[in-house]
Design a protein around this motif. Structure first.
Motif, PDB file in Angstrom:
ATOM      1  N   ILE A   1      -5.123   8.746  -2.251  1.00  0.00           N
ATOM      2  CA  ILE A   1      -4.770   7.407  -1.778  1.00  0.00           C
ATOM      3  C   ILE A   1      -3.785   7.529  -0.627  1.00  0.00           C
ATOM      4  O   ILE A   1      -2.990   8.460  -0.561  1.00  0.00           O
ATOM      5  N   ASN A   2      -3.889   6.594   0.275  1.00  0.00           N
ATOM      6  CA  ASN A   2      -3.000   6.534   1.425  1.00  0.00           C
ATOM      7  C   ASN A   2      -2.396   5.139   1.424  1.00  0.00           C
ATOM      8  O   ASN A   2      -3.107   4.151   1.570  1.00  0.00           O
ATOM      9  N   MET A   3      -1.093   5.073   1.186  1.00  0.00           N
ATOM     10  CA  MET A   3      -0.431   3.766   1.089  1.00  0.00           C
ATOM     11  C   MET A   3       0.161   3.400   2.443  1.00  0.00           C
ATOM     12  O   MET A   3       1.254   3.849   2.797  1.00  0.00           O
ATOM     13  N   LYS A   4      -0.587   2.612   3.198  1.00  0.00           N
ATOM     14  CA  LYS A   4      -0.063   2.148   4.484  1.00  0.00           C
ATOM     15  C   LYS A   4       0.723   0.871   4.234  1.00  0.00           C
ATOM     16  O   LYS A   4       0.632   0.275   3.164  1.00  0.00           O
TER      17      LYS A   4
ATOM     18  N   PHE B   1      -4.279  -0.336   1.548  1.00  0.00           N
ATOM     19  CA  PHE B   1      -4.395   0.683   0.506  1.00  0.00           C
ATOM     20  C   PHE B   1      -5.726   1.392   0.747  1.00  0.00           C
ATOM     21  O   PHE B   1      -6.782   0.769   0.690  1.00  0.00           O
TER      22      PHE B   1
END
Lengths: 279, 234
Positions: free
Chosen positions: A150-153, A157
Motif C-alpha cells: 500500500i502507498n498512503m498518499k 490510497f
C-alpha cells in the motif's frame, strides 16, 4: 583507465570511514525494521484512519515491501551525507595530505583524473545503494514477508499487487542512484574548490539541507524556484509507486538530475584545469 | 349521486389497502427467499472505484454467513471490503422484522418489468427506507435504493444468472457515499510532478463510490464455521 580506477577504488575502500556509511545504512534500516515490528500497527492505523472508517482491510499491510518504502523515505534524506563523505574527499583529501601535486606529475590529463575520481565515487555510490537494497529490501522481505503493497498518499490510497512491486523497486533504486550521482558530482565540485575535505562535505550537506527545505515548503515564492532545484527532483523514485506511473514527470526529473550532474562535472573540470595546485 | 361517490371512494380505499397488503406479501416472500441462503462461498472478481482509492481489480474467494459476516480471501494478498454495515449482500439492505411496504409504481430495467415497492421498518433499524425494484416473475430484486442512518444512501444494481433460484446475483454494483480522505503530509508517501501546478484543495463534500462484484461460482449453504471469519492474529 581501468588501472587508475582500481587505484582510486583502493584508496576509497582502504579507509575505515568508507565503511561507516555502510554501517549507518545498516543501522538505520535495522532500527526502522525493529520499530515497524513493534509499533508498525499504530503507524499504519493512524495513516489508514480515513480508509478504515468506511472500509475493512484484511491481510498483512506491514509486509517487506511496505517497510522498505518507509526505509527509503527516511534514508534517502541522509544518504547524500554519506555520499559526500567520500566524493567530497576525492580532490580536497589529496590536497590536504599533499599528494595532489604528486598525482598530477603523472602523465594523465586533469580532466581524465577528474573523470576517474568521479567514476570511483560513482562506484561507491552505487554500492551504497545496492547495500541499501540488501538491508532495506531483501532483509525486510525476509523479516516481514512479501505481499500487496500500500502507498498512503496525502489524497489517495494506492494498492499495488505483490507481483507488480519488485520491478518498481528496481526502478526506484536505479533512480536513487541517479539522484545520488548528482550529489557525488556536486561534492566533487566543492572538493575541487577546497584544500581540506571537511569543507566540501559540510558544504554539500548544507546545500542539500537548505534546498530540501525550499523544495518541501509550500510557499508561493519557493514554488517559483522549486522546479529548478535538484532536491525537488531527487524524490522522483516515489513516482514508481503510483498506480499510473508518471513516466513523463520521472523522465523530466531524471533529465534535471543528469543536467545538474553534467554541469557540476563540467564546472569541476573547468575550474580544476586552471587551478594552481600548490599542495 | 352522493351515494355513488361514497361507494367509489370506499372501493378506492379498499383497493389501495389490498395493493398495500400485496406489497407486504411480495416483500416478505422475497425476503424469505433471500434469507434461505444461510452462507455461501463464492469465487469473485471485485473492482473498487472510489475517488481516493486506487486498487486494481482483484480475484478472490468471498465467504458469507448470515446475517452479516463477510470475508474476502486473496491467497495471502490484501482484501478491501466496505465495512459490515454496508454489506455487499442484498439481505443486509432489506429491513428485518415487520415492515410497512408501499407500492411506488413500476419501471423497466434491462428489458424486465419491475414493480417498485418502498419498505419502512416498523421497529428500530439502521435502515430508514428501502426502495426495491422487484422482478415479480423471478422473485428477484434488480435494484435497491437504501437510506441508512450512518452511511447515507446505498444504491445496488443486481444481475442474475444460474443462481437466481436462490436470489443470488452474478453481478452486483454498489454505489455509496464516501467521505473525503486526507493524510497529513508528514506521514504521506507523496510524489507530485515538480513541474505541474498544484491542484486546488478538495471541498470536503462526500463523493460517490462504486464497488463491482462479479460472482463466478457459488457454493451455497455448506455450513460455514464462524472461524472462517476470524481475523488472523498478527
Amino acid at each position: 583507465m581501468i588501472k587508475l580506477l582500481r587505484i582510486e577504488l583502493f584508496k576509497i575502500f582502504r579507509r575505515p570511514r568508507t565503511y561507516i556509511s555502510f554501517g549507518i545504512v545498516t543501522a538505520i534500516s535495522l532500527i526502522i525494521q525493529l520499530a515497524m515490528l513493534s509499533g508498525g500497527k499504530d503507524f499504519v492505523s493512524f495513516g489508514m484512519q480515513g480508509v478504515t472508517d468506511q472500509f475493512d482491510i484484511q491481510g498483512d499491510i506491514i509486509n517487506g515491501y511496505f517497510v522498505t518504502y518507509i526505509i527509503l523515505q527516511s534514508l534517502l534524506v541522509q544518504i547524500p551525507l554519506l555520499v559526500a563523505l567520500v566524493a567530497g574527499d576525492m580532490l580536497a583529501g589529496e590536497a590536504n595530505i599533499g599528494t595532489l601535486r604528486l598525482l598530477l606529475t603523472k602523465p594523465i590529463s586533469r580532466p581524465k583524473l577528474i573523470m576517474i575520481k568521479f567514476l570511483a565515487s560513482l562506484v561507491y555510490t552505487i554500492l551504497l545503494i545496492v547495500w541499501l537494497a540488501v538491508v532495506g529490501l531483501f532483509l525486510s522481505l525476509a523479516i516481514f514477508g512479501e505481499g500487496d503493497m500500500i502507498n498512503m498518499k496525502s489524497d489517495a490510497f494506492i494498492m499495488i499487487l505483490k507481483n507488480d512491486v519488485m520491478w518498481r523497486y528496481v526502478a526506484a533504486f536505479g533512480f536513487a542512484a541517479l539522484a545520488m550521482t548528482a550529489i557525488a558530482a556536486m561534492a566533487m565540485m566543492l572538493s575541487a574548490f577546497a584544500d581540506n575535505s571537511i569543507g566540501p562535505i559540510i558544504a554539500t550537506m548544507g546545500i542539500v539541507v537548505v534546498l530540501t527545505i525550499l523544495s518541501s515548503l509550500e510557499l508561493p515564492l519557493f514554488n517559483l524556484i522549486k522546479p529548478y532545484l535538484f532536491t525537488t527532483h531527487m524524490i522522483g523514485w516515489k513516482g514508481f509507486f503510483d498506480d499510473q506511473v508518471p513516466y513523463g514527470a520521472i523522465g523530466r526529473s531524471a533529465s534535471v538530475l543528469v543536467i545538474y550532474t553534467v554541469a557540476f562535472l563540467g564546472t569541476t573540470i573547468a575550474y580544476f584545469n586552471k587551478k594552481d595546485i600548490t599542495s | 349521486m352522493m351515494k355513488k361517490i361514497m361507494v367509489l371512494l370506499m372501493m378506492m380505499i379498499v383497493a389501495v389497502g389490498a395493493k398495500s397488503m400485496e406489497a407486504d406479501k411480495l416483500y416478505y416472500a422475497l425476503r424469505d427467499k433471500v434469507m434461505k441462503v444461510k452462507d455461501y462461498t463464492a469465487d469473485v472478481k471485485i473492482k473498487i472505484d472510489v475517488n481516493y482509492m486506487r486498487i486494481p481489480e482483484v480475484k478472490g474467494k468471498l465467504f458469507y454467513k448470515a446475517p452479516d459476516k463477510m470475508r474476502l480471501e486473496r491467497n495471502g494478498g490484501l482484501s478491501v471490503l466496505p465495512k459490515k454495515n454496508i454489506n455487499m449482500t442484498l439481505s443486509n439492505l432489506m429491513p428485518t422484522g415487520t415492515v410497512t411496504a408501499l407500492d411506488a409504481g413500476s419501471e423497466t430495467i434491462s428489458g424486465k418489468r419491475t414493480r417498485i415497492i418502498k419498505v419502512i421498518p416498523d421497529g428500530e433499524s439502521n435502515i430508514v427506507l428501502a426502495k426495491l425494484w422487484i422482478d415479480e416473475g423471478a422473485l428477484t430484486v434488480l435494484k435497491t435504493e437504501t437510506t441508512t442512518k450512518d452511511q447515507g444512501m446505498i444504491l445496488m444494481n443486481l444481475e442474475y444468472g444460474a443462481y437466481s433460484a436462490y436470489g443470488l446475483p452474478t453481478k452486483v454494483l454498489v454505489s455509496m457515499d464516501v467521505k473525503e480522505y486526507k493524510l497529513p503530509q508528514g506521514v504521506a508517501m507523496d510524489y507530485n510532478d515538480p513541474m505541474e501546478v498544484k491542484q486546488k484543495p478538495k471541498d470536503g463534500k462526500p463523493r460517490k463510490g462504486t464497488i463491482q462484484l462479479t460472482y463466478l461460482k457459488y457454493d451455497i449453504n455448506t455450513g460455514l464455521s464462524d472461524n472462517v471469519f476470524k481475523k488472523p492474529s498478527k
